[in-house]
Write an enzyme that holds these catalytic residues in place. Structure first.
Site, PDB file in Angstrom:
ATOM      1  N   ASP A   1       0.814  -1.221   0.000  1.00 53.67           N
ATOM      2  CA  ASP A   1       0.000   0.000   0.000  1.00 53.67           C
ATOM      3  C   ASP A   1       0.847   1.269   0.000  1.00 53.67           C
ATOM      4  O   ASP A   1       0.434   2.303   0.534  1.00 53.67           O
ATOM      5  CB  ASP A   1      -0.957   0.033   1.213  1.00 53.67           C
TER       6      ASP A   1
ATOM      7  N   LYS B   1       2.371   2.235  -5.117  1.00 51.29           N
ATOM      8  CA  LYS B   1       3.088   1.765  -6.317  1.00 51.29           C
ATOM      9  C   LYS B   1       2.303   2.099  -7.584  1.00 51.29           C
ATOM     10  O   LYS B   1       2.879   2.448  -8.602  1.00 51.29           O
ATOM     11  CB  LYS B   1       3.303   0.243  -6.262  1.00 51.29           C
TER      12      LYS B   1
ATOM     13  N   GLY C   1      -4.321  -3.974  -4.467  1.00 50.06           N
ATOM     14  CA  GLY C   1      -5.300  -2.967  -4.876  1.00 50.06           C
ATOM     15  C   GLY C   1      -4.580  -1.671  -5.155  1.00 50.06           C
ATOM     16  O   GLY C   1      -3.833  -1.181  -4.318  1.00 50.06           O
ATOM     17  N   HIS C   2      -4.724  -1.171  -6.363  1.00 56.24           N
ATOM     18  CA  HIS C   2      -4.080   0.087  -6.729  1.00 56.24           C
ATOM     19  C   HIS C   2      -5.147   1.119  -7.031  1.00 56.24           C
ATOM     20  O   HIS C   2      -6.092   0.831  -7.749  1.00 56.24           O
ATOM     21  CB  HIS C   2      -3.201  -0.093  -7.979  1.00 56.24           C
TER      22      HIS C   2
ATOM     23  N   GLN D   1       2.109  -6.054  -3.342  1.00 55.33           N
ATOM     24  CA  GLN D   1       2.564  -6.238  -1.948  1.00 55.33           C
ATOM     25  C   GLN D   1       3.972  -5.637  -1.788  1.00 55.33           C
ATOM     26  O   GLN D   1       4.281  -4.685  -2.487  1.00 55.33           O
ATOM     27  CB  GLN D   1       2.518  -7.717  -1.533  1.00 55.33           C
TER      28      GLN D   1
HETATM   29  P1  IMP Z   1      -2.774 -12.813   1.432  1.00 56.59           P
HETATM   30  O1  IMP Z   1      -1.833 -12.236   0.434  1.00 56.59           O
HETATM   31  O2  IMP Z   1      -4.215 -12.513   1.158  1.00 56.59           O
HETATM   32  O3  IMP Z   1      -2.527 -14.280   1.678  1.00 56.59           O
HETATM   33  O4  IMP Z   1      -2.476 -12.084   2.854  1.00 56.59           O
HETATM   34  C1  IMP Z   1      -1.239 -12.286   3.548  1.00 56.59           C
HETATM   35  C2  IMP Z   1      -0.789 -10.988   4.209  1.00 56.59           C
HETATM   36  O5  IMP Z   1      -0.414 -10.048   3.208  1.00 56.59           O
HETATM   37  C3  IMP Z   1      -1.866 -10.298   5.054  1.00 56.59           C
HETATM   38  O6  IMP Z   1      -1.238  -9.664   6.140  1.00 56.59           O
HETATM   39  C4  IMP Z   1      -2.426  -9.244   4.105  1.00 56.59           C
HETATM   40  O7  IMP Z   1      -3.014  -8.162   4.795  1.00 56.59           O
HETATM   41  C5  IMP Z   1      -1.156  -8.849   3.380  1.00 56.59           C
HETATM   42  N1  IMP Z   1      -1.414  -8.304   2.042  1.00 56.59           N
HETATM   43  C6  IMP Z   1      -1.718  -8.992   0.921  1.00 56.59           C
HETATM   44  N2  IMP Z   1      -1.852  -8.173  -0.126  1.00 56.59           N
HETATM   45  C7  IMP Z   1      -1.612  -6.932   0.323  1.00 56.59           C
HETATM   46  C8  IMP Z   1      -1.564  -5.645  -0.301  1.00 56.59           C
HETATM   47  O8  IMP Z   1      -1.752  -5.482  -1.513  1.00 56.59           O
HETATM   48  N3  IMP Z   1      -1.281  -4.608   0.530  1.00 56.59           N
HETATM   49  C9  IMP Z   1      -1.030  -4.754   1.849  1.00 56.59           C
HETATM   50  N4  IMP Z   1      -1.048  -5.931   2.459  1.00 56.59           N
HETATM   51  C10 IMP Z   1      -1.332  -7.018   1.716  1.00 56.59           C
END
Ligand code: IMP
Length: 433
Positions: free
Chosen positions: A13, A16, A40-41, A223
């Site tokens: 977040d 990017k 999410g962008h 991420q």
């Molecule tokens: P998952 O990717 O849904 O398996 O989540 C694993 C961890 O990554 C969790 O702590 C999510 O909140 C975090 N996470 C996954 N995608 C994002 C993102 O795009 N931004 C921030 N945190 C993320």
């Protein structure tokens, strides 16, 4: 062969999408290489706000080809909805290319993600519950369903059967769910295949051609470093590698194809989900940052945890990514404070001072930040467009970051709109005027 990988330097977040959006205008191709619709962008374009979860931000430029690479995991219902949403707003999506080798998120992956989290109870990871982890698990177990499987009903059905077989026990609570019916699922995914067929391509070859022609290629990370499954705060991580090296694997290019690596970091820090966060502010100041920064998830709407900038983890992120430049976003959010704190090292449980990121989870969990206090600025910087416009203390803050991370800052964000940026120093030579 100019190419830039854009990666998150913290816990995701960082903005990017905005940086990719800026560079994408001059790019031949923008390619996603890992993650899925857990990302999410948000892109603000004039009066319009666009939110993307799977489609690369470059889609708003008609001359830019957008690639969803083999390393991405795709929920086809999300992708088709995103395509429809863009078409409805008059955006041409004919330049979207989806790797035939990318893996698909299936209905059972969503169920398993929820079930795993529920089972962990208090120890939950706080996933986005989009089925990301279970999908990558199936990929590694060689039980994955790939985009190309959508083009052959017989193969698709066989693969779904084989993938579901070892999950019977875990899926028992969902067995009455119509989404798990083999025939209905096959039919539904064949429909997605029909919709996506025109976009399915050999995306690695497409990238090779663009690179060989000397065109600008952007690899868009999702991420961030500290959520990396190998290098992040395991197990509180995502299930892919958001570091720059993964751009090669997840898009099908070699390390020598990468010219620059830009890390994007907020001027402070945020994290969604569980896991260690040494500089977290669990107080009014943290709440103030959350409100002023609009720190609520694009994907899940969850309030983000907030804290001061952590230079120990940023140095680590710079090193594991091989960053050539930094982009610092949301500097405006720090305005109006007398003092800004920056974490420069950690104090461990036994009183030692650490200026490198600890490899051991227990040490990180107990690490407390050691701060340097820097003078803040009172001015509103959202209207600044050049280095000379910035208050001296804001510039001093940026120089402090550069010095402690050892990576030059290429640009900073001073607000959500596309033009709310300040280029620091030389504009990248990769970017045409
Ligand atoms: P998952 O990717 O849904 O398996 O989540 C694993 C961890 O990554 C969790 O702590 C999510 O909140 C975090 N996470 C996954 N995608 C994002 C993102 O795009 N931004 C921030 N945190 C993320």
């Amino acid at each position: 062969m100019p190419s830039i990988v854009i990666v998150g330097a913290q816990w995701g977040d960082e903005g990017k999408g905005k940086v990719v959006d800026l560079l994408a205008e001059n790019a031949r191709v923008v390619a996603r290489f890992q993650g899925g619709n857990n990302a999410g962008h948000t892109i603000v374009r004039g009066e319009e706000t666009f939110k993307f979860h799977l489609i690369p931000s470059g889609i708003l430029y008609p001359g830019t080809t957008c690639v969803i690479g083999n390393g991405v995991v795709i929920d086809p219902s999300v992708l088709t909805a995103e395509i429809d949403g863009l078409r409805d707003r008059g955006v041409d999506v004919s330049n979207l290319r989806v790797s035939a080798n990318a893996h698909l998120i299936m209905p059972y992956h969503l169920m398993l993600d929820r079930a795993h989290e529920a089972k962990l109870g208090k120890l939950e990871i706080g996933t986005t519950k989009r089925g990301i982890g279970p999908c990558y698990s199936d990929k590694a177990a060689r039980l994955g369903i790939r985009v190309q499987d959508l083009l052959d009903e017989k193969i698709l059905k066989q693969k779904i059967m084989a993938a579901m077989e070892p999950k019977r026990l875990m899926l028992r609570p969902f067995e009455r769910d119509p989404a798990l019916d083999l025939h209905a699922m096959t039919e539904q995914y064949m429909l997605h295949g029909n919709r996506l067929e025109q976009h399915i391509a050999d995306t690695a070859s497409l990238l090779h051609r663009a690179l060989d022609d000397g065109e600008l290629v952007i690899f868009e990370g999702a991420q961030a470093a500290l959520l990396d499954i190998d290098h992040g705060t395991y197990p509180f991580v995502t299930s892919s590698n958001p570091v720059a090296g993964a751009a090669c694997v997840g898009a099908g290019v070699g390390p020598r194809d990468i010219t620059e690596v830009w890390g994007v970091a907020k001027a402070y820090a945020t994290r969604v989900g569980a896991g260690p966060f040494p500089t977290e502010l669990d107080d009014d100041l943290g709440e103030d940052l959350r409100q002023r920064g609009g720190e609520f998830g694009t994907t899940t709407g969850r309030p983000r945890r907030t804290g001061w900038l952590d230079l120990v983890s940023l140095r680590y992120a710079a090193r594991i990514n091989g960053m050539t430049a930094l982009a610092i976003t949301k500097l405006d959010v720090l305005g109006g404070r007398d003092t800004i704190r920056v974490c420069t090292s950690y104090r461990t449980d036994d009183g030692a001072e650490l200026d490198t990121f600890p490899y051991h989870q227990t040490v990180l969990h107990h690490a407390t930040p050691i701060y340097t206090d820097l003078p803040g600025w009172q001015e509103d910087i959202t209207g600044c467009r050049a280095v000379e416009d910035l208050p001296a203390n804001a510039l001093a803050y940026l120089r402090f970051i550069e010095e402690h991370v050892g990576v030059p800052i290429a640009l900073i964000g001073v607000g959500p709109a596309r033009d709310q940026i300040v280029w620091l120093g030389e504009r990248s030579p990769l970017l045409a005027a």
